[in-house]
Design a protein around this motif. Structure first.
Motif, PDB file in Angstrom:
ATOM      1  N   UNK A 129     -15.710 -60.043 -35.146  1.00  0.00           N
ATOM      2  CA  UNK A 129     -14.290 -59.925 -35.441  1.00  0.00           C
ATOM      3  C   UNK A 129     -13.653 -58.917 -34.482  1.00  0.00           C
ATOM      4  N   UNK A 130     -12.413 -59.159 -34.154  1.00  0.00           N
ATOM      5  CA  UNK A 130     -11.737 -58.406 -33.103  1.00  0.00           C
ATOM      6  C   UNK A 130     -11.092 -57.158 -33.688  1.00  0.00           C
ATOM      7  N   UNK A 131     -11.322 -56.026 -33.016  1.00  0.00           N
ATOM      8  CA  UNK A 131     -10.697 -54.767 -33.395  1.00  0.00           C
ATOM      9  C   UNK A 131      -9.421 -54.561 -32.576  1.00  0.00           C
ATOM     10  N   UNK A 132      -8.500 -53.830 -33.138  1.00  0.00           N
ATOM     11  CA  UNK A 132      -7.204 -53.638 -32.474  1.00  0.00           C
ATOM     12  C   UNK A 132      -7.352 -52.862 -31.165  1.00  0.00           C
ATOM     13  N   UNK A 133      -8.359 -51.979 -31.078  1.00  0.00           N
ATOM     14  CA  UNK A 133      -8.524 -51.148 -29.886  1.00  0.00           C
ATOM     15  C   UNK A 133      -9.542 -51.717 -28.902  1.00  0.00           C
ATOM     16  N   UNK A 134      -9.980 -52.943 -29.112  1.00  0.00           N
ATOM     17  CA  UNK A 134     -10.891 -53.571 -28.148  1.00  0.00           C
ATOM     18  C   UNK A 134     -10.139 -53.901 -26.861  1.00  0.00           C
ATOM     19  N   UNK A 135     -10.762 -53.671 -25.694  1.00  0.00           N
ATOM     20  CA  UNK A 135     -10.139 -54.121 -24.438  1.00  0.00           C
ATOM     21  C   UNK A 135      -9.981 -55.640 -24.446  1.00  0.00           C
ATOM     22  N   UNK A 136      -9.082 -56.126 -23.609  1.00  0.00           N
ATOM     23  CA  UNK A 136      -8.759 -57.552 -23.616  1.00  0.00           C
ATOM     24  C   UNK A 136      -9.970 -58.394 -23.229  1.00  0.00           C
ATOM     25  N   UNK A 137     -10.838 -57.879 -22.331  1.00  0.00           N
ATOM     26  CA  UNK A 137     -12.005 -58.680 -21.947  1.00  0.00           C
ATOM     27  C   UNK A 137     -13.012 -58.767 -23.086  1.00  0.00           C
ATOM     28  N   UNK A 138     -13.048 -57.754 -23.955  1.00  0.00           N
ATOM     29  CA  UNK A 138     -13.912 -57.825 -25.140  1.00  0.00           C
ATOM     30  C   UNK A 138     -13.333 -58.829 -26.139  1.00  0.00           C
ATOM     31  N   UNK A 139     -12.025 -58.811 -26.303  1.00  0.00           N
ATOM     32  CA  UNK A 139     -11.387 -59.749 -27.231  1.00  0.00           C
ATOM     33  C   UNK A 139     -11.627 -61.197 -26.799  1.00  0.00           C
ATOM     34  N   UNK A 140     -11.471 -61.465 -25.503  1.00  0.00           N
ATOM     35  CA  UNK A 140     -11.694 -62.829 -25.010  1.00  0.00           C
ATOM     36  C   UNK A 140     -13.129 -63.280 -25.256  1.00  0.00           C
TER      37      UNK A 140
END
Length: 700
Positions: A333-344
């Motif tokens: 699950x995606x955290x709000x403070x994850x970098x965009x490459x981690x989110x992708x």
């Protein structure tokens, strides 16, 4: 002295006069000023001021001759290396000083001298380097670090004289075979062999016997983390199990390294376990849980390492039909403070982990991010929902469509445009199941402003014009300024106008068709668009003429034929997947491309042949027995004279002599641990540190 004054371009005369003014005997600060002047020389070499600094070679040799200070020697060697790589012949005068340091009793000075000899591409220097390395290998008592540097120097010398290095490979093989007392040197020799053979594409990869591999693996508890990571990195392909028992035993010896605190060691251990799984018949659920726990622990690392782990998770999920990882969805699950490459990357993992059981959890997560304030993340979440609808079955697609229709009600323009784009793919996969939702979607045709969404809306209006009473009115909104549209939209508008005329021949459709054909043939600047328009015009003319074989039915089949159902293919070629598994933890696993496509000179890796090689990965059985597979085989193995067991010996604990050396002690996770993997998580969000602690309670 500040870095600003040191990293300034100087003339050679300025530094020379500064060195001449320094009188060590009369000035207490003379040593410091002299070192600052020498630092300026190295700084100017870093800045590329080679022509001026080359004039200071006599001064460097002068200080080299009279000084025994370690920092001065380091600066002198660095100067010769830099100048020698550009103008090798100009540094010949320094060869006696280098050889004098090479005969020193100080190990660090010898290492500096050897590195200097190796870095200068000139025959006199390389000959001396070869002679010194041969002399070292013939001696019995050589300092470990010096011997290690000498072995790795052969890799660099291979660029200058491959034939001479090839003649010394037998010395490295002897070290690998006999240096059991010094595992660091043994691992360095094996690594150097692999590096030399990898560069030379004509030779076969290095192979060592299973007995030697067992002897080295038994020393794992005594190795520092650098040597451990290096060993586990090079063992795949280097050692080939000849029986299932060999593979089981090696897995048992490597499994404890999965819980290592060093990420490189942990990933390398994962790599060799995946390699050895190709040579066994069945794998235990316990081993799969340990692999999964190792990956979960790595997900708590910093963002850069976490990205590498996530990319390798994608590789492992793609490589086999039955995944070797049992991972709970909340970990991705995606955290709000994850970098965009981690989110992708997490979105890709969620897509690959999706099935009918996990769909509800994943859709809840994606729906939350679809209304995120981050526009880029919102778009990706909507697209992920659409991809899930195409990937999974019809029942699951209904849940995805319900969420997409619910998101339409928010009225956010970029969300609506993304929904229109993904709805086209859903309708391509299920052309009749969601026909009733087309009218609701057509109400938002005015929101389509981007190329992809406009293209998708034109296709939807055209394909489902039979249930849209005002389809021409909707379509004309895209035809008003067709020449100002993007080329993709122009082609779609032209093709759709022809389809309307063929389906519903009437005055309105004919006028619309002729107007667009004239605009595309007379006013358009795009030659491809003009060619397409002329082709359609000739085709329509042939259908109108008598005596031609082109009937209206044939025209419909050509212009308005039935489209095949869309399929999302997430599988890679088996040969590529095999190579990617052999490169777990490397840059190849990040790009998910063969090494030869990233590094031009690299050769493709493949699994070595063996009597027990399992060529079909789908035949690997997963059993539920609670006992470790390898334990039963390891207990039956009798360690003979070639296997010196060290199980009863205490691990050797070294101490660090300098800050730039690796940590020698390994902080293994100990104690009774109980995992939460077997039971589904009740957390709606990522379990973070709490879930990590619960997960690591599993006894490895």
């Amino acid at each position: 002295m500040s870095d600003q004054r040191i990293f300034t371009r100087y003339k050679a005369n300025e530094i020379r006069s500064e060195l001449q003014m320094v009188d060590v005997k009369k000035m207490k600060s003379g040593v410091t000023k002299k070192k600052n002047a020498l630092r300026k020389i190295i700084a100017n070499l870093t800045l590329g001021n080679y022509s001026e600094m080359l004039l200071l070679l006599p001064e460097i040799l002068k200080f080299w001759k009279i000084e025994d200070d370690m920092e001065v020697k380091r600066i002198c060697h660095e100067y010769i290396r830099t100048i020698g790589s550009i103008k090798p012949r100009s540094t010949v005068e320094s060869l006696p000083f280098i050889m004098n340091d090479l005969r020193s009793r100080n190990e660090k000075v010898q290492i500096m001298a050897l590195e200097t000899l190796v870095s200068i591409p000139f025959s006199k220097f390389t000959e001396e380097a070869f002679d010194f390395i041969v002399h070292l290998t013939s001696k019995k008592s050589v300092p470990e670090q010096l011997m290690k540097n000498a072995i790795y120097s052969l890799v660099q010398l291979d660029d200058y004289d491959h034939e001479r290095v090839a003649s010394l490979l037998n010395l490295l093989y002897d070290i690998v075979t006999n240096q059991i007392e010094k595992p660091t040197i043994q691992i360095a020799a094996l690594n150097a062999l692999c590096m030399i053979h990898e560069v030379d594409g004509k030779t076969q990869p290095v192979h060592i016997s299973v007995d030697i591999a067992f002897n080295i693996l038994e020393l794992l508890p005594t190795l520092n983390e650098w040597d451990t990571a290096t060993l586990l990195e090079i063992l795949p392909i280097t050692v080939v199990p000849q029986t299932h028992d060999d593979a089981y035993d090696m897995i048992d010896m490597v499994l404890p390294q999965l819980q290592h605190v060093n990420s490189a060691v942990s990933l390398s251990a994962l790599k060799i376990v995946l390699y050895l799984l190709n040579y066994i018949e069945e794998v235990n659920q316990t081993i799969i849980k340990r692999l999964s726990n190792s990956v979960i622990a790595l997900l708590e690392k910093p963002a850069e390492l976490q990205f590498l782990v996530l990319r390798n998770v994608i590789l492992l999920l793609l490589s086999r039909e039955q995944s070797l990882l049992k991972l709970n969805v909340p970990y991705f699950f995606i955290e709000y403070n994850d970098p965009i490459y981690i989110k992708d990357t997490k979105l890709e993992c969620l897509y690959l982990l999706s099935n009918e059981e996990t769909l509800t959890q994943i859709l809840d997560e994606l729906e939350e991010h679809a209304t995120d304030i981050d526009i880029q993340m919102s778009r990706k979440a909507v697209r992920a929902i659409g991809n899930l609808a195409v990937k999974l079955g019809e029942n699951s697609a209904g849940k995805c469509v319900d969420i997409l229709l619910h998101l339409l009600e928010f009225g956010v323009d970029y969300v609506i445009q993304e929904i229109i784009s993904v709805f086209r793919n859903i309708l391509r996969k299920y052309p009749k199941d969601f026909k009733s939702d087309v009218r609701a979607l057509a109400k938002y045709a005015g929101y389509a402003q981007e190329t992809e969404s406009r293209n998708a809306m034109i296709w939807i209006i055209t394909q489902y014009s039979d249930i849209l009473p005002d389809y021409l009115k909707l379509f004309e909104t895209f035809c008003t300024n067709v020449l100002d549209e993007a080329p993709e939209v122009q082609f779609s508008v032209l093709t759709s106008s022809i389809k309307f005329f063929v389906r519903y021949p009437s005055v309105e459709t004919e006028k619309l068709c002729i107007r667009l054909l004239r605009e595309c043939t007379e006013d358009a600047n795009n030659p491809d668009l003009r060619s397409r328009a002329f082709m359609y015009w000739r085709l329509l003319s042939l259908a109108r003429e008598d005596g031609n074989n082109v009937t209206n039915e044939m025209l419909k089949d050509i212009v308005d034929g039935e489209l095949p159902k869309i399929e999302l293919n997430t599988k890679l070629d088996s040969a590529i997947l095999e190579e990617l598994e052999l490169n777990v933890g490397s840059i190849t696993s990040i790009y998910l491309k063969p090494t030869s496509q990233i590094f031009r000179m690299s050769s493709m890796k493949s699994l070595p042949n063996s009597p027990v090689l399992n060529s079909n990965k789908s035949l690997l059985k997963v059993i539920d027995d609670l006992t470790s597979i390898g334990v039963s085989h390891s207990n039956d193995r009798v360690i003979g004279k070639n296997h010196k067991s060290i199980k009863n010996n205490k691990p050797v604990v070294h101490t660090m002599n300098d800050f730039d050396k690796p940590a020698e002690t390994v902080n293994h996770l100990k104690g009774s641990r109980k995992s939460s993997i077997s039971s589904p998580s009740k957390l709606a969000r990522k379990p973070s540190m709490l879930m990590r602690k619960l997960t690591l309670k599993k006894k490895f």
